[in-house]
Write a protein that holds these residues in place. Structure first.
Motif, PDB file in Angstrom:
ATOM      1  N   GLY A  31       0.787  -1.240   0.000  1.00 59.61           N
ATOM      2  CA  GLY A  31       0.000   0.000   0.000  1.00 59.61           C
ATOM      3  C   GLY A  31       0.813   1.281   0.000  1.00 59.61           C
ATOM      4  O   GLY A  31       0.260   2.377   0.081  1.00 59.61           O
ATOM      5  N   VAL A  32       2.147   1.152  -0.108  1.00 53.36           N
ATOM      6  CA  VAL A  32       2.990   2.356  -0.153  1.00 53.36           C
ATOM      7  C   VAL A  32       2.947   2.938  -1.577  1.00 53.36           C
ATOM      8  O   VAL A  32       2.910   2.180  -2.550  1.00 53.36           O
ATOM      9  N   ALA A  33       2.921   4.256  -1.682  1.00 51.12           N
ATOM     10  CA  ALA A  33       3.061   4.905  -2.989  1.00 51.12           C
ATOM     11  C   ALA A  33       4.555   5.120  -3.209  1.00 51.12           C
ATOM     12  O   ALA A  33       5.237   5.661  -2.332  1.00 51.12           O
ATOM     13  N   VAL A  34       5.046   4.690  -4.359  1.00 49.31           N
ATOM     14  CA  VAL A  34       6.481   4.809  -4.636  1.00 49.31           C
ATOM     15  C   VAL A  34       6.671   5.702  -5.857  1.00 49.31           C
ATOM     16  O   VAL A  34       6.061   5.462  -6.905  1.00 49.31           O
ATOM     17  N   LEU A  35       7.506   6.715  -5.695  1.00 48.49           N
ATOM     18  CA  LEU A  35       7.849   7.596  -6.823  1.00 48.49           C
ATOM     19  C   LEU A  35       9.359   7.492  -7.001  1.00 48.49           C
ATOM     20  O   LEU A  35      10.127   7.784  -6.074  1.00 48.49           O
ATOM     21  N   VAL A  36       9.771   7.078  -8.188  1.00 50.36           N
ATOM     22  CA  VAL A  36      11.181   6.758  -8.378  1.00 50.36           C
ATOM     23  C   VAL A  36      11.684   7.306  -9.714  1.00 50.36           C
ATOM     24  O   VAL A  36      11.040   7.117 -10.745  1.00 50.36           O
ATOM     25  N   SER A  37      12.794   8.034  -9.674  1.00 48.39           N
ATOM     26  CA  SER A  37      13.355   8.515 -10.939  1.00 48.39           C
ATOM     27  C   SER A  37      14.452   7.567 -11.379  1.00 48.39           C
ATOM     28  O   SER A  37      15.101   6.925 -10.542  1.00 48.39           O
ATOM     29  N   SER A  38      14.636   7.480 -12.677  1.00 46.60           N
ATOM     30  CA  SER A  38      15.695   6.600 -13.172  1.00 46.60           C
ATOM     31  C   SER A  38      16.055   6.956 -14.605  1.00 46.60           C
ATOM     32  O   SER A  38      15.246   7.504 -15.352  1.00 46.60           O
ATOM     33  N   HIS A  39      17.309   6.640 -14.969  1.00 51.30           N
ATOM     34  CA  HIS A  39      17.723   6.760 -16.366  1.00 51.30           C
ATOM     35  C   HIS A  39      17.658   5.399 -17.043  1.00 51.30           C
ATOM     36  O   HIS A  39      17.900   5.289 -18.231  1.00 51.30           O
ATOM     37  N   HIS A  40      17.359   4.376 -16.251  1.00 54.01           N
ATOM     38  CA  HIS A  40      17.380   3.018 -16.794  1.00 54.01           C
ATOM     39  C   HIS A  40      15.971   2.613 -17.224  1.00 54.01           C
ATOM     40  O   HIS A  40      15.145   2.237 -16.394  1.00 54.01           O
ATOM     41  N   LEU A  41      15.742   2.664 -18.528  1.00 54.25           N
ATOM     42  CA  LEU A  41      14.413   2.321 -19.053  1.00 54.25           C
ATOM     43  C   LEU A  41      14.012   0.900 -18.679  1.00 54.25           C
ATOM     44  O   LEU A  41      12.856   0.634 -18.370  1.00 54.25           O
ATOM     45  N   ASP A  42      15.001  -0.007 -18.706  1.00 52.48           N
ATOM     46  CA  ASP A  42      14.658  -1.402 -18.399  1.00 52.48           C
ATOM     47  C   ASP A  42      14.229  -1.547 -16.941  1.00 52.48           C
ATOM     48  O   ASP A  42      13.321  -2.315 -16.618  1.00 52.48           O
ATOM     49  N   GLN A  43      14.865  -0.786 -16.057  1.00 51.05           N
ATOM     50  CA  GLN A  43      14.481  -0.848 -14.643  1.00 51.05           C
ATOM     51  C   GLN A  43      13.060  -0.312 -14.459  1.00 51.05           C
ATOM     52  O   GLN A  43      12.247  -0.879 -13.741  1.00 51.05           O
ATOM     53  N   ILE A  44      12.786   0.792 -15.140  1.00 51.13           N
ATOM     54  CA  ILE A  44      11.448   1.393 -15.069  1.00 51.13           C
ATOM     55  C   ILE A  44      10.424   0.387 -15.612  1.00 51.13           C
ATOM     56  O   ILE A  44       9.374   0.154 -15.006  1.00 51.13           O
ATOM     57  N   ALA A  45      10.770  -0.218 -16.757  1.00 51.47           N
ATOM     58  CA  ALA A  45       9.833  -1.154 -17.401  1.00 51.47           C
ATOM     59  C   ALA A  45       9.502  -2.328 -16.487  1.00 51.47           C
ATOM     60  O   ALA A  45       8.375  -2.805 -16.463  1.00 51.47           O
ATOM     61  N   GLN A  46      10.503  -2.774 -15.738  1.00 47.11           N
ATOM     62  CA  GLN A  46      10.291  -3.955 -14.903  1.00 47.11           C
ATOM     63  C   GLN A  46       9.691  -3.627 -13.538  1.00 47.11           C
ATOM     64  O   GLN A  46       9.340  -4.527 -12.792  1.00 47.11           O
ATOM     65  N   THR A  47       9.616  -2.342 -13.203  1.00 51.08           N
ATOM     66  CA  THR A  47       9.201  -1.994 -11.844  1.00 51.08           C
ATOM     67  C   THR A  47       7.917  -1.174 -11.771  1.00 51.08           C
ATOM     68  O   THR A  47       7.144  -1.321 -10.820  1.00 51.08           O
ATOM     69  N   CYS A  48       7.706  -0.303 -12.789  1.00 53.03           N
ATOM     70  CA  CYS A  48       6.694   0.749 -12.608  1.00 53.03           C
ATOM     71  C   CYS A  48       5.339   0.386 -13.226  1.00 53.03           C
ATOM     72  O   CYS A  48       5.262  -0.326 -14.219  1.00 53.03           O
TER      73      CYS A  48
END
Ligand SMILES: Nc1ncnc2c1ncn2[C@@H]1O[C@H](COP(=O)(O)OP(=O)(O)OP(=O)(O)O)[C@@H](O)[C@H]1O
Length: 232
Positions: free
Chosen positions: A178-195
């Motif tokens: 139930g936590v809201a997570v806001l995360v910046s990244s330059h890694h598209l693959d990390q974003i794709a797998q997480t967000c």
């Protein structure tokens, strides 16, 4: 469910740069929201504003459905700058001290160390830590207060592949709790797998906001991202 972060028309000038030029952003509870954008896009400035480290020039900021006040920061965990650590203290000593300062339960410490993959280094001094290990400890400290909103600026910086995988799993687990997570990244693959959702900032303005699928072009996230940047 509910909205953890609602930002409307946020502007911020830094020197001669319009770092944010009317930014809207919405982050829902129980979701991982990715913030993407090239160098200098305004990501850190936006995250600093949301976490009370920087004041906007104009626009509105609501956290958990109420206008921003410093009191609400009790429910916000943030790692936007380098974590402030004492080189002579171990990870466990850091966590015990922070638990005392924040009135957090020290019984959480072993679980947190395991969550960030630091259980084997818990009794070593920070002076012997790598960059990635410092980040991991910083995140463990941030989680001590059991935040309802977690804001991380490039959390995979300095992490090895195992660390990145563990970080993704941790963020997904927090969102499931139930936590809201806001995360910046330059890694598209990390974003794709997480967000779940993503916002793309370019030159202080939002170029895209929505579900991750909407950013992809022909099913290709990188292609969609570059097309967005090329749009000028
Ligand atoms: N203290 C400052 N004084 C003047 N300009 C600044 C300052 N800090 C940041 N800026 C400028 O504001 C803009 C936004 O910077 P910001 O650090 O928010 O971008 P970013 O998207 O986080 O970049 P990066 O991906 O490189 O970390 C940039 O043009 C940057 O040069």
């Amino acid at each position: 469910m509910g909205t953890a972060v609602r930002v409307s028309g946020l502007t911020k000038r830094l020197g001669r740069t319009q770092a944010l030029a009317g930014v809207d952003l919405r982050v829902e509870t129980g979701r991982v929201h990715g913030l993407l954008g090239p160098n200098g896009a305004g990501k850190t400035t936006l995250l600093k504003t949301i976490t009370g480290l920087s004041r906007p020039d104009s626009g509105s900021l609501e956290l958990f459905g109420a206008p921003f006040t410093r009191g609400v920061l009790r429910d916000v965990g943030a790692l936007v700058t380098q974590p402030g650590l004492w080189s002579r203290y171990t990870a466990v000593e850091h966590l015990r001290l922070h638990a005392r300062l924040r009135g957090a339960d020290p019984a959480l410490i072993p679980r947190l160390l395991a969550d960030v993959g630091m259980a084997d280094h818990a009794d070593r001094r920070v002076s012997a830590y790598s960059l990635g290990m410092r980040w991991r400890l910083g995140i463990a400290i941030t989680l001590l207060a059991r935040p309802r909103l977690l804001v991380l600026d490039e959390p995979t910086n300095g992490l090895d592949p195992v660390g990145m995988r563990d970080m993704r799993a941790l963020l997904r687990r927090l969102a499931a709790d139930g936590v809201a997570v806001l995360v910046s990244s330059h890694h598209l693959d990390q974003i794709a797998q997480t967000c779940d959702e993503v916002t793309v900032l370019v030159g202080g303005t939002v170029r895209f906001a929505g579900p991750l699928d909407g950013l992809a072009w022909d099913g290709d996230l990188e292609k969609g991202f570059f097309a967005l940047l090329d749009r000028g």
